[in-house]
Scaffold this active site. Structure first.
Site, PDB file in Angstrom:
ATOM      1  N   TYR A 289      21.314  18.111  48.236  1.00  0.00           N
ATOM      2  CA  TYR A 289      20.971  18.229  49.662  1.00  0.00           C
ATOM      3  C   TYR A 289      20.909  19.674  50.138  1.00  0.00           C
ATOM      4  CZ  TYR A 289      21.390  13.167  50.138  1.00  0.00           C
ATOM      5  OH  TYR A 289      21.206  11.812  50.011  1.00  0.00           O
TER       6      TYR A 289
ATOM      7  N   HIS B  17      13.409   9.785  53.160  1.00  0.00           N
ATOM      8  CA  HIS B  17      13.918   9.657  54.540  1.00  0.00           C
ATOM      9  C   HIS B  17      13.134  10.547  55.510  1.00  0.00           C
ATOM     10  CE1 HIS B  17      17.648   7.330  53.564  1.00  0.00           C
ATOM     11  NE2 HIS B  17      17.514   7.939  52.410  1.00  0.00           N
TER      12      HIS B  17
ATOM     13  N   ASN C 123      23.847   4.812  54.312  1.00  0.00           N
ATOM     14  CA  ASN C 123      22.739   3.883  54.502  1.00  0.00           C
ATOM     15  C   ASN C 123      23.223   2.639  55.226  1.00  0.00           C
ATOM     16  OD1 ASN C 123      20.710   5.377  53.244  1.00  0.00           O
ATOM     17  ND2 ASN C 123      21.072   4.467  51.232  1.00  0.00           N
TER      18      ASN C 123
HETATM   19 FE1  HDD Z   1      19.761  10.887  49.741  1.00  0.00          FE
HETATM   20  C1  HDD Z   1      18.070  12.364  52.252  1.00  0.00           C
HETATM   21  C2  HDD Z   1      21.148   8.662  51.970  1.00  0.00           C
HETATM   22  C3  HDD Z   1      21.307   9.233  47.160  1.00  0.00           C
HETATM   23  C4  HDD Z   1      18.753  13.310  47.622  1.00  0.00           C
HETATM   24  N1  HDD Z   1      19.617  10.550  51.728  1.00  0.00           N
HETATM   25  C5  HDD Z   1      18.875  11.303  52.595  1.00  0.00           C
HETATM   26  C6  HDD Z   1      19.079  10.821  53.918  1.00  0.00           C
HETATM   27  C7  HDD Z   1      19.940   9.762  53.842  1.00  0.00           C
HETATM   28  C8  HDD Z   1      20.285   9.613  52.454  1.00  0.00           C
HETATM   29  C9  HDD Z   1      20.450   8.922  54.970  1.00  0.00           C
HETATM   30  C10 HDD Z   1      18.421  11.364  55.179  1.00  0.00           C
HETATM   31  C11 HDD Z   1      19.219  12.499  55.764  1.00  0.00           C
HETATM   32  C12 HDD Z   1      18.667  12.822  57.130  1.00  0.00           C
HETATM   33  O1  HDD Z   1      18.747  11.953  58.007  1.00  0.00           O
HETATM   34  O2  HDD Z   1      18.154  13.914  57.279  1.00  0.00           O
HETATM   35  N2  HDD Z   1      20.912   9.222  49.586  1.00  0.00           N
HETATM   36  C13 HDD Z   1      21.465   8.523  50.632  1.00  0.00           C
HETATM   37  C14 HDD Z   1      22.436   7.584  50.122  1.00  0.00           C
HETATM   38  C15 HDD Z   1      22.465   7.739  48.776  1.00  0.00           C
HETATM   39  C16 HDD Z   1      21.523   8.780  48.446  1.00  0.00           C
HETATM   40  C17 HDD Z   1      23.268   6.656  50.979  1.00  0.00           C
HETATM   41  C18 HDD Z   1      23.300   7.036  47.762  1.00  0.00           C
HETATM   42  C19 HDD Z   1      24.427   6.507  48.004  1.00  0.00           C
HETATM   43  N3  HDD Z   1      19.951  11.184  47.758  1.00  0.00           N
HETATM   44  C20 HDD Z   1      20.673  10.419  46.875  1.00  0.00           C
HETATM   45  C21 HDD Z   1      20.688  11.058  45.585  1.00  0.00           C
HETATM   46  C22 HDD Z   1      19.969  12.233  45.714  1.00  0.00           C
HETATM   47  C23 HDD Z   1      19.519  12.288  47.085  1.00  0.00           C
HETATM   48  C24 HDD Z   1      21.378  10.517  44.353  1.00  0.00           C
HETATM   49  C25 HDD Z   1      19.658  13.277  44.699  1.00  0.00           C
HETATM   50  C26 HDD Z   1      20.378  13.542  43.674  1.00  0.00           C
HETATM   51  N4  HDD Z   1      18.526  12.486  49.887  1.00  0.00           N
HETATM   52  C27 HDD Z   1      18.303  13.372  48.897  1.00  0.00           C
HETATM   53  C28 HDD Z   1      17.463  14.543  49.329  1.00  0.00           C
HETATM   54  C29 HDD Z   1      17.278  14.270  50.845  1.00  0.00           C
HETATM   55  C30 HDD Z   1      17.980  12.938  51.030  1.00  0.00           C
HETATM   56  C31 HDD Z   1      16.247  14.748  48.523  1.00  0.00           C
HETATM   57  C32 HDD Z   1      15.873  14.318  51.390  1.00  0.00           C
HETATM   58  C33 HDD Z   1      15.938  15.136  52.638  1.00  0.00           C
HETATM   59  C34 HDD Z   1      17.285  15.592  52.728  1.00  0.00           C
HETATM   60  O3  HDD Z   1      17.974  15.208  51.605  1.00  0.00           O
HETATM   61  O4  HDD Z   1      17.775  16.215  53.630  1.00  0.00           O
HETATM   62  O5  HDD Z   1      18.105  15.746  49.079  1.00  0.00           O
END
Ligand code: HDD
Length: 708
Positions: free
Chosen positions: A357, A70, A143
């Site tokens: 996160y 993202h 999402n």
């Molecule tokens: Fe995630 C970012 C949505 C599963 C780990 N995720 C991130 C963002 C969104 C989502 C919208 C952007 C946040 C922003 O705007 O700054 N992610 C989801 C949805 C998931 C999902 C709807 C399942 C239902 N994500 C998911 C899992 C993991 C992560 C299972 C790890 C175990 N996601 C992350 C992250 C991020 C992220 C690596 C990258 C940057 C951040 O968090 O802030 O931690």
């Protein structure tokens, strides 16, 4: 010091504090920062130039790590207003104080691309909402698709490695059409439902403002008595749900890679505030096990036919950020941010997100104090005994930094339940056995993929077929393509056969069941123990965008073609009709200089045929005028606008008296027998506007065989 000198000094200080004068990071007024201090005008630079050193050192450290997923996105401010008291289910003030306005900061994003990638990638869109509530920040990090690829957070790093550019060549950018992604997906049948969504038009939205949002997981609401109700959150856009054509998406990326970002910011700056209703699906705790699927499985949704979505409030986005880095880049969403009255379910994907996160924010923003950044601060000043760390911006006073204490009069003391203190909803797990695994119903990999595919209209199914054919045709490894086709036979045989033929692998003739078949080398056998469930529901209306209401032309950008000699009355009539319906008339001319109408009026065009494109518009129309029509008929770019808009199934409007122009388009040569409700040839502005409101005439693809 003389009186007038004192006044002069005071004026200087005021200038400093007003932010008008450049000050160094230590507050020194800077007189020159464009010339380095040198030993003579042609001599070497001097080490003592502390101002140059500070400027350079700061610049050298400007970037922070982009989000691991993202990375590409943008965010805006707004408010959430509750319309329905939910105190029967929750004690969260944000969901019980009807009429109260809660500030929000909302970020939309794509998943796979780097921070500088283009907006119209085929991808899931992130929909993150930070509610700054009276009881702390609540982050609903969702999402635009209601389900997810994998069931367990432990698979997330693998999924992300697979979809990101490949490790040996860093290609392709912001695209899932490559070997590693489909290798992973072909070995992960639980992703089948999500793949149906990502291969559908949901993955190429017309605008962030025209997307649904979903909290995805099942959460818990907890009321004053501690009673738990399961809940799924939905955002329903007031402008309806709309997408672009795939061919169009690929072109938008070249014509305006900031298309979604610009669209969101412009609409707010113009006062067209995007709005979404917040909806909930509620499941009493005692009904937890009454469904064909497990409520904890994030690859499943609750069909609206089983539990309707209840609207409880509205979110309005009404303010753009002042500084992209300070607000959008530094905002730190964490699914662990919940408030009293809202709680986590045991969804294993959500449980992992609670950890991931906050961890990623500490890395990305460099400190456990990331909540001190202005965009992340909660409404109320924080008092607790967390201390020190990098970039501690608070200055805690007093002696007591521990609890319990008497030296600080016991403060800050812990909030009692009656004072709103957070308590986790009790749940009995005493008999649990530590295991790595998943519950029985999680092994149903296909039934909701089937439900989704069967719920699509004919043209939507065709788009899924075409998207899969495109993506898999980019895969170089035959065994991956074959495996994907086998998986698809479990969803729909016609789909599997169509794709097989397009990508040059054997056409399947029977459903490939997983039982008793060898698990591919390298795969986890647990991922191949599919246990199909026959769902009682065969179709769900809400899953098809074709069934979504068409909500007029509000904020739609309509290209109105003009040149010198354009007819005043016709132009005025069309433009005022578009405006009165809330649309935007974009005047497109052969050049940017003012156009002289037939009546001698000077009109300034908004765009030209060479700096704009049909793919950046929702519809196109041409206004009559002998001279102007002649000019436009001799302008190949203008003809191309109309041809392309037609190909992408958009409304195209021709004023009476523009036949000379129409004759030049390839429409005239080829489509006379395919004139549909989207082609308005008689200059009827009302008819044209209702054609624009229909968004697209997708059936045109089939009738005309246009490759939209
Ligand atoms: Fe995630 C970012 C949505 C599963 C780990 N995720 C991130 C963002 C969104 C989502 C919208 C952007 C946040 C922003 O705007 O700054 N992610 C989801 C949805 C998931 C999902 C709807 C399942 C239902 N994500 C998911 C899992 C993991 C992560 C299972 C790890 C175990 N996601 C992350 C992250 C991020 C992220 C690596 C990258 C940057 C951040 O968090 O802030 O931690």
């Amino acid at each position: 010091m003389k009186e007038n000198e004192k006044t002069k000094k005071l004026e200087e200080y005021t200038l400093y504090s007003e932010g008008k004068v450049t000050l160094s990071n230590t507050g020194v007024p800077v007189n020159d920062e464009h010339h380095t201090l040198k030993a003579g005008k042609r001599g070497p630079s001097l080490l003592e130039d502390f101002l140059m050193k500070e400027k350079m050192a700061h610049f050298d450290r400007e970037r922070i790590p982009e989000r691991v997923v993202h990375a590409r996105g943008t965010a805006v401010h707004g408010v959430f207003k509750l319309s329905k008291d939910m105190s029967q289910y929750t004690r969260a003030k944000v969901l019980t104080q009807v009429g109260a306005e809660t500030p929000v900061f909302v970020r939309f994003s794509t998943v796979a691309g780097f921070r500088g990638s283009a907006d119209l990638a085929r991808d899931v869109r992130g929909f993150s909402v930070k509610f700054y509530t009276e009881e702390g920040n609540w982050d609903l990090v969702g999402n635009n698709i209601p389900v997810f690829f994998v069931q367990d957070a432990n698979k997330f790093p693998d999924l992300v490695h697979a979809v990101k550019p490949e490790q040996d060549n860093e290609m392709p950018q912001a695209a899932s059409a490559h070997d590693t992604f489909w290798d992973f997906i072909s070995l992960m049948p639980e992703a089948s439902h999500m793949i149906m969504w990502t291969m559908s038009d949901r993955a190429i939205p017309r605008s962030y403002r025209m997307m649904e949002g979903f909290g995805v997981h099942t959460f818990k609401l907890v009321n004053e008595e501690g009673k738990v109700t399961f809940v799924k959150f939905h955002w329903k856009p007031k402008l309806g749900v709309h997408s672009v054509a795939w061919d169009e998406a690929t072109k938008v990326n070249g014509k305006d890679s900031d298309f979604h970002r610009r669209d969101l910011l412009n609409s707010i700056l113009e006062g067209n505030y995007p709005e979404w209703d917040l909806g909930v699906q509620l499941v009493p705790q005692e009904d937890e096990h009454k469904f064909d699927f497990d409520l904890l499985d994030p690859t499943k949704l609750i069909p609206e036919e089983l539990i309707p979505v209840e609207i409880i409030g509205t979110m309005t986005l009404n303010r753009v950020p002042n500084n992209f880095f300070a607000e959008v880049e530094q905002v730190a969403y964490c699914p662990s941010n919940i408030v009293p009255g809202i709680d986590f379910s045991n969804d294993p994907l959500l449980q992992g997100r609670i950890l991931s996160y906050t961890d990623t924010q500490v890395h990305r923003l460099g400190t456990a104090n990331f909540n001190n950044l202005p965009i992340n601060q909660p409404l109320h000043t924080v008092h607790n005994n967390r201390r020190d760390g990098f970039f501690q911006t608070q200055i805690p006073t007093g002696k007591a930094n521990y609890s319990p204490n008497t030296l600080g009069d016991g403060c800050p003391y812990l909030a009692k339940l009656s004072e709103g203190g957070f308590v986790t909803a009790p749940e009995s797990i005493d008999q649990a056995v530590k295991v790595r695994g998943k519950s029985e119903k999680f092994f149903d990999f296909f039934s909701q993929a089937i439900l989704f595919y069967n719920s699509q209209s004919e043209y939507e199914q065709q788009h899924i077929k075409d998207a899969l054919s495109f993506e898999l045709s980019k895969v170089n490894t035959t065994s991956i393509k074959e495996r994907m086709v086998k998986n698809l036979t479990n969803i729909d045989m016609d789909l599997a056969q169509y794709v097989a033929e397009k990508i040059g692998v054997d056409k399947p003739t029977e459903i490939y069941t997983f039982e008793n078949k060898a698990v591919p080398a390298g795969a986890d056998p647990a991922d191949f123990q599919a246990k199909p469930v026959k769902m009682s529901l065969t179709k769900s209306k809400a899953l098809s965008m074709a069934n979504q209401p068409k909500k007029g032309i509000k904020t739609r950008e309509i290209g109105v073609f003009i040149a010198d000699g354009v007819d005043d009355a016709s132009l005025e009539n069309l433009v005022s009709k578009i405006k009165s319906e809330g649309g935007k008339a974009i005047l497109v001319a052969p050049k940017l200089s003012d156009v002289k109408t037939k009546g001698g009026k000077m009109v300034t065009p908004d765009k030209t045929v060479f700096n704009h494109s049909s793919v950046l518009l929702d519809a196109v129309a041409i206004v009559k005028g002998d001279e102007s029509v002649k000019t436009l008929a001799n302008t190949p770019e203008a003809i191309h606008f109309f041809d392309e808009a037609y190909t992408h199934c958009k409304a195209v409007g021709f004023d009476l008296g523009t036949e000379a122009f129409f004759e030049e388009t390839h429409l005239s040569k080829k489509i006379k027998s395919f004139i549909d409700e989207g082609v308005v040839l008689d200059g009827d502005a009302d008819k044209f506007i209702s054609a624009v409101a229909g968004h697209r005439v997708w059936d045109r693809e089939q009738a005309r065989k246009v490759p939209s």
